[in-house]
Write a protein that holds these residues in place. Structure first.
Motif, PDB file in Angstrom:
ATOM      1  N   GLU A 169       0.874  -1.046   0.222  1.00  0.00           N
ATOM      2  CA  GLU A 169      -0.192  -0.023  -0.034  1.00  0.00           C
ATOM      3  C   GLU A 169       0.765   1.414  -0.156  1.00  0.00           C
ATOM      4  N   ALA A 170       1.716   1.203   0.963  1.00  0.00           N
ATOM      5  CA  ALA A 170       2.707   2.396   0.947  1.00  0.00           C
ATOM      6  C   ALA A 170       3.579   2.576  -0.254  1.00  0.00           C
ATOM      7  N   SER A 171       3.986   1.544  -0.831  1.00  0.00           N
ATOM      8  CA  SER A 171       4.679   1.693  -2.105  1.00  0.00           C
ATOM      9  C   SER A 171       3.823   2.133  -3.173  1.00  0.00           C
ATOM     10  N   ASN A 172       2.559   1.841  -3.380  1.00  0.00           N
ATOM     11  CA  ASN A 172       1.467   2.237  -4.431  1.00  0.00           C
ATOM     12  C   ASN A 172       1.511   3.711  -4.120  1.00  0.00           C
ATOM     13  N   ARG A 173       1.330   4.130  -2.884  1.00  0.00           N
ATOM     14  CA  ARG A 173       0.926   5.563  -2.680  1.00  0.00           C
ATOM     15  C   ARG A 173       2.116   6.554  -2.974  1.00  0.00           C
ATOM     16  N   GLU A 174       3.197   5.926  -2.731  1.00  0.00           N
ATOM     17  CA  GLU A 174       4.549   6.758  -3.064  1.00  0.00           C
ATOM     18  C   GLU A 174       4.628   6.837  -4.621  1.00  0.00           C
ATOM     19  N   ALA A 175       4.079   5.582  -5.452  1.00  0.00           N
ATOM     20  CA  ALA A 175       4.502   5.593  -6.747  1.00  0.00           C
ATOM     21  C   ALA A 175       3.425   6.537  -7.456  1.00  0.00           C
ATOM     22  N   VAL A 176       2.384   6.957  -7.005  1.00  0.00           N
ATOM     23  CA  VAL A 176       1.336   7.972  -7.691  1.00  0.00           C
ATOM     24  C   VAL A 176       1.965   9.328  -7.487  1.00  0.00           C
ATOM     25  N   LYS A 177       2.853   9.263  -6.637  1.00  0.00           N
ATOM     26  CA  LYS A 177       3.535  10.885  -6.653  1.00  0.00           C
ATOM     27  C   LYS A 177       4.638  11.095  -7.477  1.00  0.00           C
ATOM     28  N   LEU A 214      -4.077   4.214 -15.729  1.00  0.00           N
ATOM     29  CA  LEU A 214      -4.609   5.142 -15.532  1.00  0.00           C
ATOM     30  C   LEU A 214      -6.080   4.773 -14.805  1.00  0.00           C
ATOM     31  N   SER A 215      -6.217   5.542 -13.716  1.00  0.00           N
ATOM     32  CA  SER A 215      -7.729   5.083 -13.230  1.00  0.00           C
ATOM     33  C   SER A 215      -8.757   5.629 -14.185  1.00  0.00           C
ATOM     34  N   LEU A 216      -9.735   5.124 -14.327  1.00  0.00           N
ATOM     35  CA  LEU A 216     -10.984   5.805 -15.069  1.00  0.00           C
ATOM     36  C   LEU A 216     -11.865   6.315 -14.252  1.00  0.00           C
ATOM     37  N   GLU A 217     -11.626   6.175 -12.874  1.00  0.00           N
ATOM     38  CA  GLU A 217     -12.604   6.756 -12.083  1.00  0.00           C
ATOM     39  C   GLU A 217     -12.039   7.929 -11.246  1.00  0.00           C
ATOM     40  N   GLN A 218     -10.788   8.150 -10.936  1.00  0.00           N
ATOM     41  CA  GLN A 218     -10.055   9.198 -10.376  1.00  0.00           C
ATOM     42  C   GLN A 218      -8.834   9.824 -11.104  1.00  0.00           C
ATOM     43  N   GLU A 219      -9.342  10.868 -11.731  1.00  0.00           N
ATOM     44  CA  GLU A 219      -8.176  11.809 -12.786  1.00  0.00           C
ATOM     45  C   GLU A 219      -7.062  11.717 -12.343  1.00  0.00           C
ATOM     46  N   ASP A 220      -6.771  11.923 -11.005  1.00  0.00           N
ATOM     47  CA  ASP A 220      -5.236  12.212 -10.757  1.00  0.00           C
ATOM     48  C   ASP A 220      -4.493  10.963 -10.056  1.00  0.00           C
ATOM     49  N   ILE A 221      -5.006   9.979 -10.592  1.00  0.00           N
ATOM     50  CA  ILE A 221      -4.269   8.473  -9.966  1.00  0.00           C
ATOM     51  C   ILE A 221      -3.992   7.963 -11.430  1.00  0.00           C
ATOM     52  N   SER A 222      -2.393   7.797 -11.214  1.00  0.00           N
ATOM     53  CA  SER A 222      -2.104   7.037 -12.553  1.00  0.00           C
ATOM     54  C   SER A 222      -0.910   6.560 -12.027  1.00  0.00           C
ATOM     55  N   PHE A 223      -0.336   5.330 -12.405  1.00  0.00           N
ATOM     56  CA  PHE A 223       0.713   4.637 -12.103  1.00  0.00           C
ATOM     57  C   PHE A 223       1.666   4.248 -13.321  1.00  0.00           C
ATOM     58  N   LEU A 224       2.874   4.668 -13.388  1.00  0.00           N
ATOM     59  CA  LEU A 224       3.892   4.210 -14.340  1.00  0.00           C
ATOM     60  C   LEU A 224       4.266   2.992 -14.095  1.00  0.00           C
ATOM     61  N   VAL A 225       3.921   1.864 -15.234  1.00  0.00           N
ATOM     62  CA  VAL A 225       4.722   0.532 -15.002  1.00  0.00           C
ATOM     63  C   VAL A 225       5.446   0.001 -15.891  1.00  0.00           C
ATOM     64  N   GLY A 226       6.328  -0.773 -15.684  1.00  0.00           N
ATOM     65  CA  GLY A 226       7.236  -1.324 -16.559  1.00  0.00           C
ATOM     66  C   GLY A 226       7.160  -2.858 -16.829  1.00  0.00           C
ATOM     67  N   ILE A 253       6.407   1.269 -11.015  1.00  0.00           N
ATOM     68  CA  ILE A 253       7.680   2.013 -10.883  1.00  0.00           C
ATOM     69  C   ILE A 253       7.588   3.252 -10.109  1.00  0.00           C
ATOM     70  N   THR A 254       8.413   3.458  -8.979  1.00  0.00           N
ATOM     71  CA  THR A 254       8.503   4.603  -8.391  1.00  0.00           C
ATOM     72  C   THR A 254       9.795   5.615  -8.712  1.00  0.00           C
ATOM     73  N   ILE A 255       9.220   6.894  -9.232  1.00  0.00           N
ATOM     74  CA  ILE A 255      10.236   7.752  -9.729  1.00  0.00           C
ATOM     75  C   ILE A 255      10.069   9.135  -9.126  1.00  0.00           C
ATOM     76  N   SER A 256      10.897   9.787  -8.723  1.00  0.00           N
ATOM     77  CA  SER A 256      10.429  11.074  -8.270  1.00  0.00           C
ATOM     78  C   SER A 256      11.302  12.022  -9.055  1.00  0.00           C
ATOM     79  N   THR A 257      12.649  12.011  -9.327  1.00  0.00           N
ATOM     80  CA  THR A 257      12.937  12.990 -10.251  1.00  0.00           C
ATOM     81  C   THR A 257      13.962  12.524 -11.423  1.00  0.00           C
ATOM     82  N   THR A 258      14.683  11.291 -11.003  1.00  0.00           N
ATOM     83  CA  THR A 258      15.598  10.987 -12.146  1.00  0.00           C
ATOM     84  C   THR A 258      15.322   9.321 -12.019  1.00  0.00           C
TER      85      THR A 258
END
Lengths: 74, 149
Positions: free
Chosen positions: A40-48, B49-61, B96-101
């Motif tokens: 859960e925490a990982s997913n929440r971080e991933a959306v940011k 992409l979430s089709l229900e909440q506009e601001d929710i999207s995940f980068l996946v690889g 994938i979790t990416i902040s800036t690089t």
């Protein structure tokens, strides 16, 4: 036994019906719960994401190009 | 960020390709409908992409692109849940979790997203019995071999 942590116990028999119970150490449940919380925490971080879409595309393209180059050198 | 995403994929978001995640995603259990869109031609990555909440999207690889040795068993229970009858129906994507690089980006190999692309259903399946983690480096350091544990 199911695995080495979980035990099926016969609690009773009534005619055609067998009552089964499950004995499992609480730590198995806690472990799985912790893992679930970590996901859960990982997913929440991933959306940011901190990058714009365009710079993300640039980053991804150059990463793939670099990998292709590296493969060529192997 | 997401509005920018929607503008650039407008016309590409085909709701008939929507995916049903019956249990949502861990941390986002109320979101059941998603779609996978390409990031132009950059293939081993997509956006979920979430089709229900506009601001929710995940980068996946594609995990196998980054870790070709990635391997695990899909339990029968999950195969039934996702109505999988053949391996060819399965798509695996990892968050994938990416902040800036990209150098600091990480990929969650502990909980892959498993999709039945024919039936349009998916779930994030947690590999409880594996040694994988939520944060493997996306860019493997030079000289490193195998999956760090």
């Amino acid at each position: 036994m199911i695995g080495n942590q979980i035990e099926l116990v016969v609690l009773g028999v009534e005619g055609d019906t067998v009552k089964l119970g499950i004995r499992a150490p609480k730590d198995v449940d806690i472990y799985r719960k912790e893992i679930h919380l970590a996901i859960e925490a990982s997913n929440r971080e991933a959306v940011k994401r901190g990058v714009t879409l365009d710079s993300l595309k640039e980053l991804l393209r150059s990463d793939i190009n670099q990998r292709e180059k590296n493969k060529g050198q192997e | 960020m997401h509005n920018e995403m929607i503008r650039s994929v407008e016309g590409e978001v085909d709701e008939s390709k929507s995916l049903l995640f019956d249990q949502g995603l861990p941390g986002f259990e109320s979101l059941k409908r998603f779609t996978l869109v390409d990031l132009e031609e950059v293939l081993p990555f997509k956006m979920l992409l979430s089709l229900e909440q506009e601001d929710i999207s995940f980068l996946v690889g594609d995990p196998f692109f980054f870790y070709p040795e990635y391997e695990w068993q899909l339990p029968e229970a999950v195969q039934h849940e996702l109505e999988i009858t053949d391996e060819s129906e399965i798509e695996i994507w990892t968050v994938i979790t990416i902040s800036t690089t990209l150098v600091e980006a990480t990929v969650n190999l502990l909980a892959p997203i498993v999709i039945n692309r024919i039936k349009g259903v998916g779930k994030q399946h947690i590999l409880h019995n594996s040694d994988y983690q939520t944060r493997h480096p996306l860019v493997r350091p030079a000289g490193a071999s195998g999956l760090a544990e």
